[in-house]
Design a protein around this motif. Sequence first.
Motif, short mmCIF file in Angstrom:
data_model
loop_
_atom_site.label_atom_id
_atom_site.label_comp_id
_atom_site.label_asym_id
_atom_site.label_seq_id
_atom_site.Cartn_x
_atom_site.Cartn_y
_atom_site.Cartn_z
N GLN A 3 3.39 -56.84 3.66
CA GLN A 3 3.14 -56.24 4.97
C GLN A 3 2.17 -55.08 4.84
O GLN A 3 2.22 -54.34 3.85
CB GLN A 3 4.43 -55.73 5.60
N ARG A 4 1.32 -54.93 5.80
CA ARG A 4 0.40 -53.80 5.86
C ARG A 4 1.09 -52.63 6.54
O ARG A 4 1.71 -52.78 7.59
CB ARG A 4 -0.85 -54.21 6.65
N TYR A 5 0.99 -51.45 5.90
CA TYR A 5 1.60 -50.24 6.44
C TYR A 5 0.51 -49.23 6.75
O TYR A 5 -0.24 -48.83 5.86
CB TYR A 5 2.60 -49.63 5.46
N ASP A 6 0.39 -48.84 8.00
CA ASP A 6 -0.60 -47.86 8.44
C ASP A 6 0.00 -46.47 8.23
O ASP A 6 0.95 -46.08 8.90
CB ASP A 6 -0.93 -48.10 9.92
N THR A 11 3.31 -47.31 10.92
CA THR A 11 3.78 -48.58 11.47
C THR A 11 3.53 -49.71 10.48
O THR A 11 2.55 -49.70 9.72
CB THR A 11 3.06 -48.92 12.79
N GLY A 13 2.75 -53.74 9.86
CA GLY A 13 2.21 -54.93 10.48
C GLY A 13 3.10 -56.13 10.20
O GLY A 13 4.11 -56.02 9.50
N GLU A 33 -8.63 -53.69 5.99
CA GLU A 33 -8.08 -54.97 6.46
C GLU A 33 -8.09 -56.04 5.38
O GLU A 33 -7.51 -57.12 5.54
CB GLU A 33 -8.86 -55.46 7.68
N ASN A 50 -6.61 -59.25 7.16
CA ASN A 50 -5.60 -59.17 8.23
C ASN A 50 -4.51 -60.23 8.04
O ASN A 50 -4.03 -60.86 8.99
CB ASN A 50 -6.26 -59.32 9.60
N GLN A 205 -4.54 -47.25 4.36
CA GLN A 205 -3.69 -48.40 4.64
C GLN A 205 -2.99 -48.79 3.34
O GLN A 205 -3.60 -48.89 2.30
CB GLN A 205 -4.51 -49.59 5.14
N TYR A 207 -0.04 -51.51 1.48
CA TYR A 207 0.64 -52.79 1.63
C TYR A 207 1.91 -52.76 0.79
O TYR A 207 1.90 -52.20 -0.32
CB TYR A 207 -0.25 -53.95 1.18
#
Length: 211
Positions: A3-6, A11, A13, A33, A50, A205, A207
Amino acid sequence: AVQRYDLAAKTLGPPFSVGGTVAQMLVLPGSPERLAVIRKEDLSLTIYQNGIALPDSIGGDFITFISLICPGADGSRLYGYNLNTTAYDFFRFLVDSNGVSLVDDTGGLFPLPGANMAFANGSLFSGSGWVGDPEQKVMLGQFAEDPSGTSLGLVAPDPAHDLVYLLDYGWPNSTLYACDPVSYHVVGTGVITNTTWGGNIMSDQAYVHDF
């Protein structure tokens, strides 16, 4: 799943699959991305944008083994190393909108790199202490003392302070060496206690991988 974490928005993704277990993953510089992933099962390299795998990947044929990667000057260049056979291949990869392609593969060019490689100011640094020019494909030097001369050595160049850090990784304590990138001498040491894992984040970003 990955999962991508901002980090700014705090948050997560949506999760996405890489078709196996992650051996290494890194965010491409300037392209949060895009995520480069080495899959543990076959040591293949795939670029995800993405959460979607781009079509061109490397490996997966049990002929080309990619054990380690690191980004170059920007997100279009990756360097890799094969630790899985005694060929000790050094790879250069091109990343574009289609994924990743092999530029060239040179066996025995650089010694074993330790646990990671890192690029800064045109040079490639290794956790085992050697420094090379990855574009000219030549050795530049070796730190005078080789504190991280095992497979567990980690490196982190710090161009802003004109230093290179080498971590002689161990449990429960590790030794951190500050080195001069010109003379290749150790200029300071310290002990980091309770070290149980290592990693880095290369953009705003992150992950996360659910093991």
